[in-house]
Design an enzyme around this catalytic site. Sequence first.
Site, short mmCIF file in Angstrom:
data_model
loop_
_atom_site.label_atom_id
_atom_site.label_comp_id
_atom_site.label_asym_id
_atom_site.label_seq_id
_atom_site.Cartn_x
_atom_site.Cartn_y
_atom_site.Cartn_z
N GLU A 224 0.83 -1.21 0.00
CA GLU A 224 0.00 0.00 0.00
C GLU A 224 0.86 1.26 0.00
O GLU A 224 0.55 2.23 -0.69
CB GLU A 224 -0.95 0.00 1.21
CG GLU A 224 -2.03 -1.06 1.17
CD GLU A 224 -3.12 -0.78 0.15
OE1 GLU A 224 -3.11 0.31 -0.46
OE2 GLU A 224 -3.99 -1.64 -0.04
N ARG B 197 0.65 3.87 -3.22
CA ARG B 197 0.04 5.18 -2.95
C ARG B 197 1.08 6.27 -2.73
O ARG B 197 0.92 7.38 -3.24
CB ARG B 197 -0.89 5.09 -1.74
CG ARG B 197 -1.99 4.06 -1.91
CD ARG B 197 -3.17 4.33 -1.02
NE ARG B 197 -3.93 3.12 -0.73
CZ ARG B 197 -5.16 3.12 -0.23
NH1 ARG B 197 -5.77 4.25 0.04
NH2 ARG B 197 -5.78 1.98 0.01
N ASP C 19 -4.67 -9.66 -8.55
CA ASP C 19 -4.95 -8.74 -9.66
C ASP C 19 -3.77 -7.99 -10.26
O ASP C 19 -3.38 -8.20 -11.41
CB ASP C 19 -6.04 -7.74 -9.26
CG ASP C 19 -5.80 -7.09 -7.89
OD1 ASP C 19 -4.72 -7.32 -7.31
OD2 ASP C 19 -6.67 -6.35 -7.43
N GLU D 269 -12.12 0.28 -10.56
CA GLU D 269 -11.78 -0.72 -11.58
C GLU D 269 -12.76 -0.78 -12.75
O GLU D 269 -12.34 -0.93 -13.92
CB GLU D 269 -11.66 -2.11 -10.94
CG GLU D 269 -10.47 -2.27 -10.02
CD GLU D 269 -10.70 -1.65 -8.65
OE1 GLU D 269 -9.70 -1.39 -7.94
OE2 GLU D 269 -11.87 -1.41 -8.28
#
Length: 581
Positions: free
Chosen positions: A249, A253, A382, A516
């Site tokens: 993360e 980010r 993903d 998405e």
Amino acid sequence: MPVATLLPFTATPNRKSASPTSFRLTEKFILLLVFSAFITLCFGAIFFLPDSSKLLSGVFFHSSAVETNTRTGPDSSDSGSAGNDERVLAKIRKDHEKALLEAKDTLQKRPDEIVKDIRNEKDELVKESVGQGGKDVNNLPFVEYRRPPGTTGHEPLDPETRERRAKIKEMMKHAWDSYRRYSWGSNELRPISKQGHSSNLFGSIKGATIVDALDTLYIMEMFEEFDAATEWVEKNLDFVVNAEVSVFEVNIRFVGGLLSAYYLSGKEVFRRKAVELGEKLLPAFKTPTGIPWALLNLKSGIGRNWPWASGGSSILAEYGTLHLEFMHLSKLSGNPEFAQKVMNIRKVLNRLDKPQGLYPNYLNPNSGQWGQHHVSVGGLGDSFYEYLLKAWLMSDKTDEEGKKMYYDALQAIETNLMRKSSGGLTYIAEWKGGLLEHKMGHLTCFAGGMIALGADGAPSDKTGHQMEQAAEIARTCHESYARTALKLGPEAFRFDGGVEAIATRQNEKYFILRPEVIETYMYMWRFTHDPKYREWGWEAVQALEQHCKVEGGYSGVRDVYSSTPNHDDVQQSFYLAETLK
């Protein structure tokens, strides 16, 4: 002879001397020789060392170096040397007086003013060094910045498209202004309670929304807001924290946000901060295999994995979603270690057998063996596939290893996971030990855009087929939105028990402002220019405005099948960074 007689300045316990200044004749002679040598050395330094005046003024005085004529050769003569010496001495006296005045002025200032002056001088040095093609205070190599073309300064010709585009910018401004008003400096915003929100994913690092949204602000030409965000990053973004963070993360980010902002604006502060944080994340790779830990204490450098992850395994979507950022960190820092770490991940994966050609979501970083055989193109898997494709594209299509890994994985996904419902909807199921779970997550909906993006690089006989697959997945994900009361998609939807593209479990009915589905619409519009994709995107905009907008920003909802939205009171940073963009 006693040692004390040779060393007159050495105290001797038994020495009975009435005064420390009483020396014998030999001692006085040695003392005179020492002082004579010292005086000779001083005069030699002043008048005979090359550029000695610059040395004195630069070291002892806060001033520019003395400018003297140091040229030697046929045109120089000794006749002016005495005059030059006089000028040098006069300059030294002048600089000395100036230094005394500066010291006096400094002592009269408050401590906070002194600190501010020091910071300003450091900033000026950084600007000068970068401007001269040198290195900044962090020893980063000079990088010639080239602004990417077409990022700003263009408006659509179609009036309706311009109007809709302005609406999105208005939404961004509402989200940003609310964050700035109620939770500036916090990681995220609670728009209902109008206060800051911080997930434990970021430890005690602050400002996730600021960093994540930088590129969106720039692309939308919100330059006043971008400048305010830049100032916060420069003054307040701090990675010296004793806290455990999610490596994944924080990378996507913070590191990703800083790199994007640097490439768009060219501002050095973003490059410096990105490299600084990247270096803080490197200890995560200290495992027997080099597969990084999921969690890392930024101070101690101690890592571990999520306790729920299949016997202490690392997660495919986490260790597989570092490649793009770390390759750029090596380029911008001159440190090859970043690239070496992520390339090693590929080596480990390529040595392993893949069940049916698939990549399980769990890999043990100690043994280098797969954990539980759970395969998903949604959560836990993903972005690994996305980064394989984009690594190839980012390398100007020279990364043949990344290309092969992507297309081989896509073929295995098509063979083992892609299915079509009785109603004609194509979906990507999840694979658990050889058994299919006929569930598709919102996160999986990015795959429509990914497959479209990669279709052009596929073998010529598969390009059209992959574009058809992308379009079918986009339609399925649109149906997951259209079949809810709020026209917003659930976290996951199923194809069993007589239902299609509908969430059947309460813990899968929420919507947290995810990007998405809209991302896939964007890619499909770019590649096909079929207007239905823009219409589908506009439907989502209207639903967001109607059901997620509140006075204090935008909030996710807990049940998209309820006609009355129940807000979860979180404005996710990725709503500004991805969804609105």
